[in-house]
Design an enzyme around this catalytic site. Structure first.
Site, PDB file in Angstrom:
ATOM      1  N   HIS A  20       9.407   1.035   2.961  1.00  0.00           N
ATOM      2  CA  HIS A  20      10.448   1.182   3.977  1.00  0.00           C
ATOM      3  C   HIS A  20      11.329  -0.060   3.955  1.00  0.00           C
ATOM      4  CE1 HIS A  20       7.770  -1.525   6.127  1.00  0.00           C
ATOM      5  NE2 HIS A  20       6.812  -0.613   6.118  1.00  0.00           N
TER       6      HIS A  20
ATOM      7  N   GLN B  76      -3.647 -11.280   8.910  1.00  0.00           N
ATOM      8  CA  GLN B  76      -3.923 -11.077   7.492  1.00  0.00           C
ATOM      9  C   GLN B  76      -3.294 -12.178   6.656  1.00  0.00           C
ATOM     10  OE1 GLN B  76      -3.652  -7.090   5.352  1.00  0.00           O
ATOM     11  NE2 GLN B  76      -1.726  -8.017   4.697  1.00  0.00           N
TER      12      GLN B  76
ATOM     13  N   ARG C 212       2.952   3.536   8.796  1.00  0.00           N
ATOM     14  CA  ARG C 212       2.305   4.444   9.737  1.00  0.00           C
ATOM     15  C   ARG C 212       3.283   5.051  10.739  1.00  0.00           C
ATOM     16  NH1 ARG C 212      -1.958   0.529   8.816  1.00  0.00           N
ATOM     17  NH2 ARG C 212      -3.915   1.594   8.276  1.00  0.00           N
TER      18      ARG C 212
ATOM     19  N   MET D 233       0.834  -1.196   0.000  1.00  0.00           N
ATOM     20  CA  MET D 233       0.000   0.000   0.000  1.00  0.00           C
ATOM     21  C   MET D 233       0.873   1.252   0.000  1.00  0.00           C
ATOM     22  SD  MET D 233      -3.579  -0.631   1.937  1.00  0.00           S
ATOM     23  CE  MET D 233      -3.043  -0.265   3.588  1.00  0.00           C
ATOM     24  N   GLY D 234       2.118   1.102  -0.412  1.00  0.00           N
ATOM     25  CA  GLY D 234       2.995   2.258  -0.500  1.00  0.00           C
ATOM     26  C   GLY D 234       3.631   2.593   0.833  1.00  0.00           C
TER      27      GLY D 234
ATOM     28  N   GLY E  73      11.234  -2.746   5.617  1.00  0.00           N
ATOM     29  CA  GLY E  73      10.493  -3.998   5.595  1.00  0.00           C
ATOM     30  C   GLY E  73      10.102  -4.392   4.189  1.00  0.00           C
ATOM     31  N   HIS E  74       9.616  -3.430   3.410  1.00  0.00           N
ATOM     32  CA  HIS E  74       9.279  -3.711   2.011  1.00  0.00           C
ATOM     33  C   HIS E  74      10.521  -4.081   1.207  1.00  0.00           C
ATOM     34  CE1 HIS E  74       5.765  -1.025   3.099  1.00  0.00           C
ATOM     35  NE2 HIS E  74       5.152  -2.083   2.604  1.00  0.00           N
TER      36      HIS E  74
END
Length: 537
Positions: A48, A172, A207, A44-45, A50-51
């Site tokens: 960071h 999730q 976030r 979802m953009g 982690g991505h």
């Protein structure tokens, strides 16, 4: 990667350039020209570290790497932070430097002309109600339905061979694994990646950028509270109510607003009243305008995998390879029974329960060790019998020996002693039902008698033995199956919560791959105390 290019009515960019895709037609054109498997990282953009770890995992698996950036409206409830969710496309492109393409779909690209409000969430794949009864489920009604809906549309359009996602939001991940058709039907494979944390222990999250310095210091108490629970487990605490209250009290004292602190089973997401093995302690808190998730996998012991099934299904080979891949010990319980059978034959002990057998069992010294090449070495009374226990006369005797209550009682006691600390993969005929009923993963391997006879003949030939005709071997296998299933002492049967894996027509490597995936649905990669994970910054 060297720079990036926008794909329009032009030729594909030279190899090494990142492509920016802003429409479905551009995506379809890129997919058609990409060649080879596509490894997909949906986001979802707000990219960071982690991505970036997800992208590295996708790259390391080979293939072309595609990242999507789409803030999905159907997974946000009224009053949640959909409008304020971080959106920095230029920064996202920079963060996705090792990607072949970044796709920026719009709402219309994903949902067409329909208004994708939450009333449309029901148009996605059905969800198992039990998976959303705990953790975020009651707090975010409709959220997981929205996640399922968007993921079904993304995977249907991309058709990836591999989808790479993080373990940060374990609920999730579990919902997608068990409810998303593309994953359930194995049209693509899921590669989960452990949580990546900041230097203060907080999980990397888009976030986090919305936290002020003081809120960030407050949020860093979240992983510290989970660490307190982990320390309590190491000190011997097993009661979920105590562990949950410990975390909640620590967070309440810091004035963090707590939605929940719950201990649940990793696969079913149902509450765990008592910690026995591996469980997930999940927490959600509000820090200013931001809702943050974190979790810790708590282990009262290292995990156990129990592999049962009839003779000739490849249990020993699969168990050995799986144990080596996961860094666990291989407990070959079948070899233990073979060793006792060999000892009884050597001592001319009748195959029956009597005082002489009891004396033999009480005085025997059975030792399992691991050789220089990872093979299991079986010694009984100081004699290495690793090869001798595979002789045909021993094989023919084992079913009757294993059915003797005295033998099973002694060996079961030894096997349970191995399991007190866990960290093993065991194989036999009652591992998941009698010996390790609380194993994290219980597998029942099976194959047709004809296939098992063929394998037995090949194994005997490899050992320099002359196999009997296949029909004879098949009859022996059928007889052994009957004895194992009908004996009164620990009969062969599938554990009620076990997973049946048929091995006909597939390679050993495929079986091991499937079992590794099943294991990581119950024990995340990031929870393995024996595994190397990425260090914090």
């Amino acid at each position: 990667m060297n720079g990036h290019a926008v794909l329009g009515n032009v030729d594909m960019p030279t190899k090494g350039a990142m492509v920016i895709l802003r429409s479905n037609s551009e995506l379809d054109q890129w997919l058609a020209a990409a060649g080879g498997p596509i490894h997909f990282v949906p986001t979802m953009g707000g990219l960071h570290r982690g991505h970036q770890q997800l992208i590295r995992a996708a790259r390391g698996a080979g293939g072309r790497v595609l990242v999507s950036v789409f803030v999905n409206p159907t997974q946000f409830a009224a009053g949640e932070d959909f409008t304020t969710y971080p959106r920095h496309p230029d920064r996202d492109i920079q963060q996705a430097a090792d990607t072949d393409a970044v796709w920026f779909p719009t709402v219309e690209h994903i949902y067409g002309d329909a208004n994708p409000d939450r009333s449309h969430a029901g148009s996605g794949p059905p969800i198992k109600p039990s998976l959303i009864q705990t953790l975020c489920g009651p707090w975010r009604p409709g959220h997981f339905e929205g996640v399922l809906m968007v993921m079904a549309r993304l995977l249907e359009r991309v058709q990836p061979a591999l989808v790479v996602m993080g373990e940060k939001d374990w609920q999730q991940l579990t919902v997608l694994r068990q409810c998303l058709p593309a994953l359930c039907e194995k049209r693509c494979r899921l590669l989960p990646v452990p949580v990546v944390r900041e230097g203060d222990g907080l999980p990397c999250s888009s976030r986090n950028s919305r936290l002020s310095p003081s809120q960030r210091r407050q949020a860093a108490l979240l992983p510290q509270a989970l660490g307190d629970a982990e320390a309590a487990v190491q000190a011997g605490e097993r009661r979920s109510a105590v562990l949950e209250q410990l975390v909640r009290a620590r967070l309440d004292a810091t004035e963090l607003r707590v939605d929940y602190a719950q201990l649940v089973h990793p696969l079913t997401l149902q509450p765990c009243p008592h910690l026995d093995g591996v469980a997930l302690l999940g927490v959600a808190v509000h820090v200013g305008p931001v809702r943050l998730l974190d979790h810790r996998f708590l282990l009262s012991r290292q995990p156990i995998i129990a592999i049962d099934g009839p003779a000739g299904t490849g249990k020993s080979t699969v168990t050995r390879l799986l144990a080596a891949r996961l860094g666990l010990l291989h407990l070959d319980t079948g070899a233990m029974y073979r060793a006792v059978a060999w000892l009884m034959l050597e001592n001319r002990q009748p195959i029956r329960s009597d005082a002489a057998l009891q004396q033999l069992l009480e005085t025997m010294e059975l030792r399992l060790a691991w050789g220089d090449h990872g093979q299991q070495v079986i010694c009984i009374n100081g004699v290495d019998v690793s090869d001798a226990i595979r002789l045909p006369r021993v094989t023919a005797t084992v079913p009757r020996v294993a059915a003797l209550p005295q033998v099973r009682q002694v060996l079961t006691r030894q096997q349970r002693a191995f399991g007190q600390q866990g960290g093993l993969v065991s194989e036999g005929r009652d591992m998941g039902t009698a010996v390790f009923p609380n194993a994290e993963l219980k597998v029942y391997l099976t194959a047709t008698a004809a296939e098992r006879a063929r394998r037995r003949a090949a194994d005997m030939t490899q050992r320099g033995q002359t196999p009997p005709p296949l029909a004879t071997l098949e009859a022996q296998i059928a007889e052994r199956d009957h004895l194992d299933r009908t004996r009164t002492e620990a009969p062969l049967r599938q554990a009620e919560d076990g997973v049946v894996v048929a091995t006909d027509g597939i390679t050993v490597e495929q079986v091991v791959d499937d079992l590794e995936e099943l294991f990581h649905q119950r024990v995340p990669r990031g929870a393995e105390p024996w595994a190397n994970t990425e260090p914090v910054a």
